[in-house]
Design an enzyme around this catalytic site. Structure first.
Site, mmCIF file in Angstrom:
data_model
loop_
_atom_site.group_PDB
_atom_site.id
_atom_site.type_symbol
_atom_site.label_atom_id
_atom_site.label_comp_id
_atom_site.label_asym_id
_atom_site.label_seq_id
_atom_site.Cartn_x
_atom_site.Cartn_y
_atom_site.Cartn_z
ATOM 1 N N CYS A 1 0.817 -1.221 0.000
ATOM 2 C CA CYS A 1 0.000 0.000 0.000
ATOM 3 C C CYS A 1 0.849 1.269 0.000
ATOM 4 O O CYS A 1 0.346 2.334 -0.332
ATOM 5 C CB CYS A 1 -0.950 -0.022 1.190
ATOM 6 S SG CYS A 1 -0.221 -0.589 2.721
ATOM 7 N N HIS A 2 2.121 1.164 0.339
ATOM 8 C CA HIS A 2 2.965 2.374 0.334
ATOM 9 C C HIS A 2 3.251 2.838 -1.087
ATOM 10 O O HIS A 2 3.727 3.939 -1.300
ATOM 11 C CB HIS A 2 4.270 2.099 1.083
ATOM 12 C CG HIS A 2 5.118 1.051 0.475
ATOM 13 N ND1 HIS A 2 4.869 -0.303 0.640
ATOM 14 C CD2 HIS A 2 6.195 1.142 -0.328
ATOM 15 C CE1 HIS A 2 5.795 -0.982 -0.030
ATOM 16 N NE2 HIS A 2 6.601 -0.131 -0.635
#
Length: 117
Positions: free
Chosen positions: A57-58
């Site tokens: 998700c980063h």
DNA sequence: AATCTGACTGTTG
DNA sequence: CCAACAGCCAGAT
């Protein structure tokens, strides 16, 4: 067919998992990859809940190369991206178009009515 | 079914 | 560049 699209959230997670190391995608890009180009906001909500280690998700950032959120620790998000070789200047991804990942064009799914005209 | 929420986005001043 | 606003969306209440 009777088969309906899998839950939007699942498609979003699948799309995020496909983002290669060293590349990023905006919330809007992920939404498009999931078949809902205008659901960037919904993608953000899903990311907020998603704490899976298998989902990078980063690598999901905001439009214009801005970092976007990361559980309140956008500093960590920035570090993770830099660790992957992505150049980050302040709160901005440098040369976004160079590291921006786009899902391959898929055959039109449902064709959202783009309003009349 | 109606309302609220928010890791979004584009426009306007 | 920043703040205010409005549009848009799926999921939770």
């Amino acid at each position: 067919m009777t088969d309906r699209d899998p839950p939007f959230a699942l498609r979003v997670l699948a799309a995020v998992r496909r983002i290669p190391v060293g590349r990023v995608a905006t919330y809007g890009d992920v939404a498009a990859a999931a078949g809902r180009p205008r659901a960037a906001r919904a993608v953000g909500n899903i990311m907020r809940e998603c704490r899976r280690p298998d989902v990078p998700c980063h690598r999901v950032i905001a439009a214009g190369g801005r970092l976007g959120g990361y559980g309140g620790s956008e500093a960590l998000k920035r570090s993770l991206l830099i660790a992957e070789g992505i150049e980050v200047s302040g709160a901005r991804i440098r040369a976004l178009e160079r590291v921006r990942w786009k899902a391959p064009q898929s055959n039109a799914r449902h064709s959202r009515r783009r309003l009349k005209n």
